[in-house]
Design an enzyme around this catalytic site. Structure first.
Site, PDB file in Angstrom:
ATOM      1  CE  LYS A 164     101.574 -38.551 -66.499  1.00  0.00           C
ATOM      2  NZ  LYS A 164     102.414 -37.340 -66.136  1.00  0.00           N
ATOM      3  CG  ASP A 200     104.903 -32.612 -65.489  1.00  0.00           C
ATOM      4  OD1 ASP A 200     104.148 -32.132 -66.343  1.00  0.00           O
ATOM      5  OD2 ASP A 200     105.016 -33.983 -65.263  1.00  0.00           O
TER       6      ASP A 200
HETATM    7  C1  BGC Z   1     100.948 -35.713 -69.636  1.00  0.00           C
HETATM    8  C2  BGC Z   1     101.486 -34.307 -69.444  1.00  0.00           C
HETATM    9  C3  BGC Z   1     102.630 -34.272 -68.544  1.00  0.00           C
HETATM   10  C4  BGC Z   1     103.682 -35.494 -69.051  1.00  0.00           C
HETATM   11  C5  BGC Z   1     104.769 -35.386 -68.105  1.00  0.00           C
HETATM   12  C6  BGC Z   1     101.914 -36.554 -69.876  1.00  0.00           C
HETATM   13  O1  BGC Z   1     101.476 -37.972 -69.812  1.00  0.00           O
HETATM   14  O2  BGC Z   1      99.698 -35.644 -70.502  1.00  0.00           O
HETATM   15  O3  BGC Z   1     100.390 -33.394 -68.915  1.00  0.00           O
HETATM   16  O4  BGC Z   1     103.368 -33.053 -68.523  1.00  0.00           O
HETATM   17  O5  BGC Z   1     103.181 -36.757 -68.960  1.00  0.00           O
HETATM   18  O6  BGC Z   1     104.677 -35.818 -66.755  1.00  0.00           O
END
Ligand code: BGC
Length: 477
Positions: A164, A200
């Site tokens: 992200k 989360d």
């Molecule tokens: C992460 C997860 C997270 C999800 C939602 C993903 O990029 O790898 O750990 O739960 O985003 O936030």
């Protein structure tokens, strides 16, 4: 099929003008079933003791062995990193009371050093404690850290990789709790109690589970996407013990990283991946989540404009700029034609009514694909829980959070309808989480710590998994 009102032909026809495949973004129910079946195999690979370390869907044990029973109490701090905002919270569980402070994480910091990031987090926490007169107390802290982590214990969590848009140096492969504690120690002006690390999805499942005790899945469709669910411990071959259940963080965003979704990727997905800061990873997430949907739409619009199908063939500077078409525009545009007109004007485009309608259909097509792919993945999880328990019919609750799910006008209803088709023997209630990353983190801290020591990870090894492990039988799929 969606009809383009002003032109009298379908969006498929339109899209096929610019892509080599017939209906690149529109996946048939059969294809969605196939996607669901592929994910089912990947869940097994992730759960296997030996196949795990090569599996694209990581299936990470969370050491959360129970959902709340509603009697949880106490005062907690919570940190929430990895969603739309970085937040610091003080949560009093039984009163559902909380104080929240949002702290910005500047873009440079997301790409800077780990030390800078954790110093910033420690500063935000320090300021929060100061302004709420909490500095003298030593409160337990739930740390919602929404990135894939190999959790060794509830307070030992190794970052596997950033996702992200984060890419801070010196953190991958390290224990995040340790990095946080070191940063707090460097300041030396306050103390924290025991720490529980929470994804989360797990926070979301736990906060919904406080209200509805049949909640055993947590799903996020926001900046990123992911889900967790309660798995039988006997199926988690990397965990010692055979009894009871444990929450597994699937990290389904990594689905497709081994190429198994290549046949449904469009040229636009390939481009989004190639130009991201982490090419080749989290392919499923890049087709679905808020960090990427806007950019997919932008690339389609650019291509259609170049092909003289939109905006009299004129690409404005904004439309030509990566990242300028935000995912929230998709929700706004689909919400009404007037919004579409306003946004197109703001993007400096010379549009007419047909352009505005086409843009709405492009948004609808891409957000619908996201909803249907999520539905296929969720269907895999509910079908698995039903098979695990050898039930003819499963009634369960999914706790959900994330801006895409919450804010898009039709995303949730499309997703729910598609899951009903793909998992007809499951009756699913969807509960939007009130605050998974705050209350949920506190809940995990309350419930899990006392239970965490009951399980530990088995040693990793490189051998092959037993066939029985890979080919675990599931009925009714
Ligand atoms: C992460 C997860 C997270 C999800 C939602 C993903 O990029 O790898 O750990 O739960 O985003 O936030």
């Amino acid at each position: 099929m969606t009809q383009l009102p002003c032109l009298g032909f379908s969006l498929n026809t339109f899209m096929s003008l610019c892509c080599s495949r017939d209906t690149p973004f529109q996946l048939s129910p059969e294809t969605l079933q196939e996607v669901s079946a592929r994910l089912r195999k990947d869940l097994l690979r992730g759960l296997g003791k030996h196949s795990h370390h090569k599996a694209p869907v990581k299936m990470l044990p969370t050491f959360v062995r129970a959902t709340p029973d509603g009697t949880e109490k106490g005062d907690f701090l919570a940190l929430d990193l990895g969603g739309t905002n970085f937040r610091v919270l003080h949560v009093r569980v039984e009163e559902e009371a909380q104080k929240v402070q949002i702290c910005a994480i500047p873009q440079e910091m997301m790409l800077g050093t780990g030390e800078q990031l954790f110093d910033h987090i420690a500063t935000c926490l320090g300021d929060f404690l100061e302004s709420h007169n909490l500095k003298g107390q030593t409160l337990p802290l739930g740390f919602t850290f929404s990135f894939p982590c190999e959790q060794l214990e509830i307070d030992k969590s190794i970052l596997i990789r950033w996702t992200k848009g984060f890419n801070c140096s010196g953190v991958e492969g390290k224990d995040v709790v340790q990095l946080l504690k070191e940063a707090i120690h460097r300041r030396g002006d306050y103390h924290i109690g025991s720490v529980a690390m929470v994804n989360d999805t797990v926070g979301t499942m736990m906060s919904c589970g406080y209200k509805d005790q049949s909640c055993e899945i947590g799903m996020i469709i926001g900046t990123g996407t992911n889900a967790c669910y309660m798995e039988e411990i006997k199926n988690v071959k990397r965990i010692e013990g055979k009894d009871g259940r444990m929450c597994i963080n699937t990290e389904w965003g990594g689905f497709g990283d081994d190429g198994c979704l290549d046949d449904i990727l469009t040229e636009f997905d390939v481009e989004v991946d190639k130009t991201s800061i982490n090419p080749g990873v989290h392919i499923f997430e890049k087709m679905i989540s808020g960090m990427y949907l806007g950019e997919i739409v932008r690339l389609v619009l650019v291509k259609m404009t170049k092909d003289k199908l939109l905006f009299k063939g004129q690409i404005s500077e904004a439309l030509g700029t990566p990242g300028r078409f935000e995912t929230k525009f998709i929700s706004e545009i689909e919400d009404g034609l007037e919004n579409a007109k306003k946004i197109l004007t703001e993007l400096g485009l010379d549009w007419d009514l047909v352009d505005a309608s086409v843009v709405r259909l492009v948004c609808d097509t891409i957000s619908s694909r996201s909803a249907y792919l999520c539905a296929a993945a969720l269907a895999t999880l509910v079908n698995r829980i039903r098979n695990n328990r050898k039930l003819g019919h499963l009634k369960t609750t999914v706790g959900v959070d994330g801006t895409v799910y919450r804010k898009h006008p039709t995303f949730s209803s499309k997703l729910q309808k598609a899951v009903r088709l793909l998992a007809p023997q499951c009756d699913i209630t969807f509960l939007v989480s009130e605050d998974g990353s705050g209350t949920g983190a506190a809940m995990v801290t309350a419930v899990a710590q006392r239970l965490a020591h009951q399980s530990r990870l088995l040693e990793e090894s490189d051998g092959e998994d037993n066939e029985e492990e890979e080919e675990e039988e599931e009925e009714g799929q």
